[in-house]
Design a protein around this motif. Structure first.
Motif, PDB file in Angstrom:
ATOM      1  N   PRO A 118      37.231  36.070  39.704  1.00 42.46           N
ATOM      2  CA  PRO A 118      36.146  35.920  40.679  1.00 42.46           C
ATOM      3  C   PRO A 118      35.933  37.151  41.548  1.00 42.46           C
ATOM      4  O   PRO A 118      34.790  37.518  41.831  1.00 42.46           O
ATOM      5  CB  PRO A 118      36.580  34.714  41.516  1.00 42.46           C
ATOM      6  CG  PRO A 118      37.458  33.919  40.609  1.00 42.46           C
ATOM      7  CD  PRO A 118      38.169  34.926  39.762  1.00 42.46           C
ATOM      8  N   GLU A 119      37.019  37.819  41.968  1.00 44.33           N
ATOM      9  CA  GLU A 119      36.859  38.978  42.840  1.00 44.33           C
ATOM     10  C   GLU A 119      36.187  40.149  42.104  1.00 44.33           C
ATOM     11  O   GLU A 119      35.473  40.954  42.716  1.00 44.33           O
ATOM     12  CB  GLU A 119      38.200  39.427  43.425  1.00 44.33           C
ATOM     13  CG  GLU A 119      39.246  39.838  42.414  1.00 44.33           C
ATOM     14  CD  GLU A 119      40.177  38.697  42.028  1.00 44.33           C
ATOM     15  OE1 GLU A 119      41.360  38.999  41.728  1.00 44.33           O
ATOM     16  OE2 GLU A 119      39.741  37.527  42.029  1.00 44.33           O
ATOM     17  N   VAL A 120      36.396  40.211  40.800  1.00 49.43           N
ATOM     18  CA  VAL A 120      35.737  41.260  40.010  1.00 49.43           C
ATOM     19  C   VAL A 120      34.276  40.903  39.778  1.00 49.43           C
ATOM     20  O   VAL A 120      33.388  41.765  39.841  1.00 49.43           O
ATOM     21  CB  VAL A 120      36.478  41.485  38.680  1.00 49.43           C
ATOM     22  CG1 VAL A 120      35.770  42.543  37.838  1.00 49.43           C
ATOM     23  CG2 VAL A 120      37.920  41.902  38.949  1.00 49.43           C
ATOM     24  N   MET A 121      34.000  39.644  39.527  1.00 50.18           N
ATOM     25  CA  MET A 121      32.610  39.214  39.371  1.00 50.18           C
ATOM     26  C   MET A 121      31.810  39.487  40.640  1.00 50.18           C
ATOM     27  O   MET A 121      30.634  39.877  40.577  1.00 50.18           O
ATOM     28  CB  MET A 121      32.558  37.733  39.024  1.00 50.18           C
ATOM     29  CG  MET A 121      33.040  37.418  37.616  1.00 50.18           C
ATOM     30  SD  MET A 121      32.026  38.175  36.323  1.00 50.18           S
ATOM     31  CE  MET A 121      30.491  37.285  36.528  1.00 50.18           C
ATOM     32  N   GLN A 122      32.449  39.297  41.794  1.00 49.03           N
ATOM     33  CA  GLN A 122      31.742  39.565  43.052  1.00 49.03           C
ATOM     34  C   GLN A 122      31.457  41.053  43.208  1.00 49.03           C
ATOM     35  O   GLN A 122      30.409  41.440  43.739  1.00 49.03           O
ATOM     36  CB  GLN A 122      32.554  39.056  44.243  1.00 49.03           C
ATOM     37  CG  GLN A 122      31.806  39.115  45.569  1.00 49.03           C
ATOM     38  CD  GLN A 122      30.486  38.375  45.525  1.00 49.03           C
ATOM     39  OE1 GLN A 122      30.398  37.241  45.057  1.00 49.03           O
ATOM     40  NE2 GLN A 122      29.425  39.013  46.009  1.00 49.03           N
ATOM     41  N   LEU A 123      32.369  41.904  42.741  1.00 49.05           N
ATOM     42  CA  LEU A 123      32.109  43.342  42.736  1.00 49.05           C
ATOM     43  C   LEU A 123      30.867  43.649  41.912  1.00 49.05           C
ATOM     44  O   LEU A 123      30.007  44.445  42.337  1.00 49.05           O
ATOM     45  CB  LEU A 123      33.318  44.090  42.169  1.00 49.05           C
ATOM     46  CG  LEU A 123      33.107  45.579  41.872  1.00 49.05           C
ATOM     47  CD1 LEU A 123      32.902  46.373  43.157  1.00 49.05           C
ATOM     48  CD2 LEU A 123      34.283  46.132  41.063  1.00 49.05           C
TER      49      LEU A 123
END
Length: 261
Positions: A118-123
């Motif tokens: 999820p944190e990479v998708m938000q990036l």
């Protein structure tokens, strides 16, 4: 020197960019775990050539491929290879240019591969948002620094960092024209934007620190802390009131459907 394009030239550039968008859609069909970046490069090369274009990157200053394929912590200019196999959870930035009708197109899109954290998708989402916010500044009478400042502010407020070593650029009969289009800067600084300027705007944003290292191949740039980076790019024409976006992600969206970011 900055070259202002006529309406006729802008339309020729649009056709080149449409072909590039369709090329990315062909890649969207095959990007999945188990595929090599060399396979992606072959798909792109064949599609471009079959449709009357010429890969601008291939042979440019010795670059050996049609695509730049940058995986995870690689920021830009990754070289396709049969040794690089995409895995579930990866992200891959695909960057390419096409010469068609005497004009170059330029675009980049970062694809998630399978289930991405999820944190990479938000990036990815934030970087893409920053691209469109920057494009909103590409109108007659604004200054070049307004584009960079808008991108920088949006990404840094979200806790990300902005790469300094690589920037956007003018585009047209040459793949790289003046001016440089930084993804950072100060509002009100830089040249005044004029209708007919054509720019490739391309935020390169890091989950961690902004420092980059060039790999031994002399091309691939990766984050020094090996945290992921995202990269999105569209070519635009400066116009009165609203920028004219020449590239498109619409063909990617048609392929990915609900998986489109």
């Amino acid at each position: 020197m900055i070259f202002l394009k006529t309406d006729e030239e802008v339309e020729l550039m649009r056709q080149s960019n449409i072909l590039l968008g369709k090329t990315f859609a062909e890649l969207a069909k095959v990007i999945k775990p188990g595929v090599t970046t060399a396979e992606l490069d072959k798909v792109a090369y064949e599609f471009i050539m079959d449709n009357g274009g010429k890969p601008s990157c291939l042979g440019y200053e010795g670059f050996p491929a049609t695509l730049c394929t940058s995986v995870n912590e690689q920021v830009v200019h990754g070289i396709p290879s049969d040794k690089v196999v995409l895995k579930d959870g990866d992200i891959i930035s695909v960057d390419s240019c096409i010469l068609l009708n005497g004009f170059h197109s330029d675009s980049a899109y970062t694809f998630p591969v399978g289930e991405v954290k999820p944190e990479v998708m938000q990036l990815l989402r934030t970087t893409k948002e920053a691209l469109y916010l920057g494009i909103e500044q590409a109108i007659t009478g604004r200054r070049l620094g307004d584009i960079g400042a808008t991108i920088q502010t949006h990404c840094e407020r979200a806790g990300y960092s902005v790469v300094r070593e690589f920037v956007g650029h003018g585009i047209g009969r040459d793949m790289h024209e003046e001016p440089e289009v930084c993804n950072y800067g100060r509002r009100g600084n830089g040249i005044v934007l004029k209708s007919g300027m054509t720019l490739a705007i391309e935020p390169m944003i890091c989950l961690g620190r902004r420092n980059v290292i060039i790999e031994e191949d002399g091309w691939t740039a990766r984050t020094a802390d090996r945290k992921p980076a995202a990269h999105y790019e569209l070519s635009v024409c400066v116009r009165d009131g609203k920028a004219d976006i020449l590239s498109t992600f619409d063909y990617i969206k048609e392929v990915l459907g609900d998986r489109f970011i």
